[in-house]
Design an enzyme around this catalytic site. Structure first.
Site, short mmCIF file in Angstrom:
data_model
loop_
_atom_site.label_atom_id
_atom_site.label_comp_id
_atom_site.label_asym_id
_atom_site.label_seq_id
_atom_site.Cartn_x
_atom_site.Cartn_y
_atom_site.Cartn_z
N LYS A 35 0.84 -1.20 0.00
CA LYS A 35 0.00 0.00 0.00
C LYS A 35 0.87 1.24 0.00
CE LYS A 35 -4.11 1.90 0.61
NZ LYS A 35 -3.77 2.74 -0.57
N LYS A 83 5.21 2.27 8.29
CA LYS A 83 4.03 3.03 8.71
C LYS A 83 2.83 2.09 8.89
CE LYS A 83 3.51 6.80 6.32
NZ LYS A 83 3.11 7.73 5.25
N LYS A 95 5.16 2.30 -3.07
CA LYS A 95 5.08 3.71 -3.49
C LYS A 95 5.23 3.77 -4.99
CE LYS A 95 4.67 7.68 -1.30
NZ LYS A 95 4.10 7.88 0.05
N ASP A 141 -0.59 11.03 -3.24
CA ASP A 141 0.59 11.51 -2.51
C ASP A 141 0.86 12.93 -3.02
OD1 ASP A 141 2.71 10.29 -0.56
OD2 ASP A 141 3.92 11.33 -2.04
N THR A 169 -5.05 12.75 6.59
CA THR A 169 -3.65 12.88 7.03
C THR A 169 -3.55 14.00 8.07
OG1 THR A 169 -2.98 12.15 4.85
CG2 THR A 169 -1.26 13.12 6.24
N ASN A 199 -2.37 19.54 0.93
CA ASN A 199 -3.48 18.81 1.53
C ASN A 199 -3.28 18.58 3.03
OD1 ASN A 199 -4.72 16.25 2.51
ND2 ASN A 199 -5.79 16.39 0.57
N SER A 203 -7.40 5.26 4.17
CA SER A 203 -7.33 4.47 2.93
C SER A 203 -7.72 3.02 3.21
CB SER A 203 -5.90 4.47 2.38
OG SER A 203 -5.69 5.58 1.54
N1 GLU Z 1 0.58 8.95 0.40
C1 GLU Z 1 0.09 8.76 1.73
C2 GLU Z 1 1.22 8.34 2.65
O1 GLU Z 1 2.36 8.59 2.38
C3 GLU Z 1 -1.10 7.83 1.77
C4 GLU Z 1 -0.86 6.45 1.30
C5 GLU Z 1 -2.12 5.60 1.19
O2 GLU Z 1 -3.18 6.07 1.54
O3 GLU Z 1 -1.98 4.47 0.76
O4 GLU Z 1 1.00 7.82 3.71
#
Ligand code: GLU
Length: 427
Positions: A68, A92, A104, A144, A188, A219, A356
């Site tokens: 993810k 994370k 990513k 992102d 976030t 954001n 998410s």
């Molecule tokens: N881009 C966000 C992060 O770095 C969200 C990633 C997601 O929701 O999968 O955590």
């Protein structure tokens, strides 16, 4: 390890591994991304010419579930950056107990130079190129830096066309009309706010006592600035990529946000009815903002903003990393020696990926949640993990970053061990 970002990441892993019950096999496994894909994306531009863009998708580790992580559109996107960000996502997701591994993706470009039509063709072209690498049970992208719900909607639609069936669970952060979750757009910032609140409670500090500077008004940055303002914190400085504004008496964040949306620039303003007046303020550079004498500093822009070069100038008492990787590993040591408490990205900005996860669950079950439910679940879960990380830090007398890695590594190590490592077979 050749690169600096990934080397930083692995230094943090090794530090935490000293305290976590994890086998050497497992630490070794976690130093390498599982699969990295580099693609070329040809796009027909509005003037008829053809431009080819470079894109990436990295699936770092899937021991705890499908991978993810977001997709960024930025001129600095490189394989090294995407691999490092995928590494962070792995930790994370484990730190906040999501049933996901880390991934990513990104495309190297300045999206502001493309028209909306070009952006749509690029987004769909990217999915054409990576479709076999992603999937609801395999790898689930999300927004992102410089990507948003509209782009996620195009991407989900393109994936569904390729697969010949509607597949909302392949991507999160979609528009609500296309199966997105309520509350994902501000998740976030909200999650980060809940972490700040949890930690301030532990530190016995009240919002009114705390001045805050926020670097980055995208954001996440604008959402947390708004939350903190509403809760009574004194937000004295905010910035975007062009620069920042500072007023020692505090800024009125909702008005600044409204002004920025209308005029695409930043000013300290107070808007009453339809009239906005510019308020006395100092202009500060992003570099100056980081060095302001505030209680809380929130880097919410890009990685590597606080490094060995400028870490000495930081005056804040607490740093909450809303961006991914804004503080380098060398800077960590300098800040720690200065007695600054740093709360790490893998906890502080986890609210985005947590919601998410809720979106993915809703897409798979077909049952959609009310906003209250989303926010309640987010608050409960992120507060619980914050308190645990606080305890680990005090138990081992380590930084909150190391504590968060220990926490994540314990979960990852257990899953890796149960799959079969030398320790597992010896036991
Ligand atoms: N881009 C966000 C992060 O770095 C969200 C990633 C997601 O929701 O999968 O955590």
């Amino acid at each position: 390890m050749p690169s600096t970002l990934l080397t930083d990441a692995s230094r943090r892993l090794e530090k935490a591994a000293q305290y976590a019950p994890i086998s050497e096999d497992a630490t070794e496994r976690l130093k390498f991304p599982k699969a990295s894909l580099k693609v070329a994306i040809p796009v027909r531009m509005d003037n008829g010419s053809l431009r080819v863009f470079e894109g990436y998708r990295v699936r770092y580790d899937d021991t705890r579930g499908p991978t993810k992580g977001g997709i960024r559109f930025h001129p600095n996107v490189s394989l090294d950056e995407v691999q490092s960000l995928a590494f962070w996502m792995t930790f994370k997701c484990a730190a906040v107990n999501l049933p996901f591994g880390g991934a990513k993706g990104g495309i190297t470009l300045n999206p502001k130079t493309l028209s909306k039509f070009e952006l749509e063709r690029l987004s769909r072209g990217y999915i054409d190129a990576i479709a076999s690498f992603i999937g609801p049970d395999l790898d689930i992208p999300a927004p992102d830096v410089y990507t948003n719900a509209m782009i996620m909607g195009w991407m989900m639609d393109q994936y569904s066309i390729i697969k010949g069936k509607r597949s909302p669970a392949v991507i999160t952060g979609k528009p609500v009309s296309m199966g997105g979750s309520l509350g994902r757009d501000t998740a976030t910032g909200k999650g980060a706010f809940f972490v700040v609140q949890a930690m301030m409670q532990k530190l016995d500090k009240s919002p009114e006592q705390m001045s805050v500077a926020v670097q980055g008004f995208g954001n996440a940055g604008s959402a947390i600035a708004r939350q903190l303002f509403a809760a009574g914190y004194k937000v004295v400085a905010v910035s975007d990529s062009q620069g920042g504004i500072y007023n020692r008496n505090g800024l009125h964040i909702p008005d600044i946000q409204q002004f920025k949306q209308t005029y695409h620039k930043m000013q300290a303003v107070y808007c009453r009815d339809s009239v906005c007046s510019i308020v006395d303020h100092d202009n500060v550079t992003n570099e100056e903002l980081l060095a302001l004498d505030v209680d809380i500093l929130i880097p919410a822009a890009l990685e590597n903003q606080i490094t060995a070069e400028n870490a000495h100038s930081i005056q804040a008492k607490y740093i909450f990393e809303v961006a991914n990787g804004p503080v380098s590993a060398d800077a960590d040591a300098i800040l720690e020696a200065k007695g600054i408490s740093l709360f790490p990205d893998i906890l502080v900005n986890a609210g985005g990926v947590m919601v998410s996860h809720f979106e993915w669950v809703q897409n798979r079950s077909g049952l959609y949640w009310q906003l209250e439910q989303v926010e309640k679940e987010l608050l409960e879960r992120i507060t619980k993990e914050s308190v645990t990380i606080w305890k680990i830090a005090h138990q081992h007398e380590v930084s909150f970053r190391t504590a968060a890695y220990i926490h994540a590594l314990s979960r990852l190590g257990e899953a890796l061990n149960d799959r079969g490592t030398r320790d597992y077979y010896n036991s």
